[in-house]
Design an enzyme around this catalytic site. Structure first.
Site, PDB file in Angstrom:
ATOM      1  CG  HIS A  94       8.922  87.783  55.189  1.00  0.00           C
ATOM      2  ND1 HIS A  94      10.233  87.535  55.551  1.00  0.00           N
ATOM      3  CD2 HIS A  94       8.960  88.677  54.163  1.00  0.00           C
ATOM      4  CE1 HIS A  94      11.040  88.263  54.784  1.00  0.00           C
ATOM      5  NE2 HIS A  94      10.303  88.959  53.934  1.00  0.00           N
ATOM      6  CG  HIS A 104      14.666  84.552  47.576  1.00  0.00           C
ATOM      7  ND1 HIS A 104      15.808  84.075  46.949  1.00  0.00           N
ATOM      8  CD2 HIS A 104      14.183  85.535  46.779  1.00  0.00           C
ATOM      9  CE1 HIS A 104      16.011  84.759  45.834  1.00  0.00           C
ATOM     10  NE2 HIS A 104      15.051  85.641  45.711  1.00  0.00           N
ATOM     11  NE  ARG A 108      18.625  86.137  37.654  1.00  0.00           N
ATOM     12  CZ  ARG A 108      18.948  85.522  38.785  1.00  0.00           C
ATOM     13  NH1 ARG A 108      18.001  85.119  39.608  1.00  0.00           N
ATOM     14  NH2 ARG A 108      20.220  85.292  39.090  1.00  0.00           N
ATOM     15  CG  HIS A 143      20.595  71.804  51.647  1.00  0.00           C
ATOM     16  ND1 HIS A 143      21.359  72.521  50.754  1.00  0.00           N
ATOM     17  CD2 HIS A 143      20.416  72.613  52.721  1.00  0.00           C
ATOM     18  CE1 HIS A 143      21.639  73.706  51.264  1.00  0.00           C
ATOM     19  NE2 HIS A 143      21.084  73.787  52.461  1.00  0.00           N
ATOM     20  N   GLY A 257      12.342  99.934  37.440  1.00  0.00           N
ATOM     21  CA  GLY A 257      11.226  99.045  37.714  1.00  0.00           C
ATOM     22  C   GLY A 257      10.265  99.628  38.732  1.00  0.00           C
TER      23      GLY A 257
END
Length: 299
Positions: A94, A104, A108, A143, A257
């Site tokens: 931010h 962002h 994973r 993009h 978590g």
């Protein structure tokens, strides 16, 4: 294969933190933690109150659990109740300047099933950008870099992951996109481990080339208090998505978590104003009509 992925992810966290520290001049504070049931943990790194980054977090986590939570099995009911192992890097930046966008990124790796089972594994992730003021050159660069990240793995992959991103980062209660999109993918294993891992790595490695040129050219621009106020209102939309719809946030909370690490994505200041509707013809209105819409930026 777990060690290969874990080593890459920790190195990616280091690389991104070092690059952002060089831009901001402030250091990330590291907080090492253990999962509440003792099976795994992570490294949370947060930069707050910087000269460029008002708040940024870059997390590495590697946890295990006895049962996949609902957020991970909603679209894979066959995995319900299976033990799991999950590792990843997740970040949200931010900036202070409202002319610089929030960004962002998440990459994973999941393994589901008991050690005696044939392992079920997959990769997921992507990156997306949320501007408060729209700039065509920023959107095209973002993009184009996303396209370049996907190109070695098939000409159609960027289009597929872009659409997935547009569909995912959408606020149905507001009838608006969260940002200008980017890439989003999940359940990736059809390429085999080596190529699936390579694709995930390529997307992770393209985050800095996608974001830092934009941050560098916007961070020192002058801005008004009205523009700052608009940024705080739009950050409210970001919070709404993360707390209501984001699967990663829900997975972290449902799996027990570390709450502080999960919610590090929240901006430090935010505002909700009743009927915050910009006047027609303003830059704020153009954000909604020209940028927070599904668009082919590479056409």
């Amino acid at each position: 294969m777990r060690d290969q992925v874990s080593d890459y992810l920790k190195g990616l966290q280091d690389t991104i933190c070092n690059a952002l520290t060089a831009i901001d001049g402030s250091e990330f504070v590291e907080d090492k933690w253990q999962h509440q049931n003792g099976t795994g943990g992570g490294r949370t790194r947060v930069l707050s109150g910087g000269s460029v980054i008002e708040k940024g977090g870059v997390n590495f986590s590697h946890v295990r659990g006895d049962k996949l939570p609902p957020a991970a099995t909603k679209k894979r009911p066959d995995l319900s109740g299976k033990p799991f192992e999950a590792m990843g890097v997740s970040l949200v930046i931010h900036p202070k300047n409202p002319l610089a966008p929030t960004s962002h990124m998440n990459v994973r790796f999941f393994v589901a099933g008991a050690e005696t089972d044939k392992p079920i594994w997959w990769f997921g992730g992507g990156f997306d950008m949320t501007p408060y003021y729209g700039f065509d050159d920023d959107a095209v660069h973002w993009h184009q870099t996303a396209f370049d990240a996907c190109k070695p793995f098939g000409e159609d992959r960027y289009r597929t992951y872009k659409k997935w991103c547009d569909d995912y980062f959408y606020l149905p209660h507001r009838s608006e996109q969260r940002g200008i999109g980017g890439l989003f993918f999940d359940d990736l294993n059809e390429l085999g481990f080596e190529q699936s891992f390579a694709l995930m790595k390529n997307i992770g490695d393209h985050f800095l080339p996608a974001y830092t040129p934009i941050l560098n050219r916007r961070k020192d621009l002058s801005y008004s208090q009205d523009q700052r106020d608009w940024q705080l209102v739009r950050r409210g939309r970001y919070v709404e998505f993360n707390l209501v719809f984001d699967r990663g946030t829900l997975f972290g909370l449902q799996s027990g978590g570390r709450t502080e690490s999960i919610l590090m994505s929240m901006p430090p200041m935010v505002a909700w104003e009743y009927r915050a509707e910009p006047e027609t013809g303003t830059d704020e209105a153009r954000l909604l009509t020209d940028y927070l819409v599904v668009k082919d930026w590479l056409a």
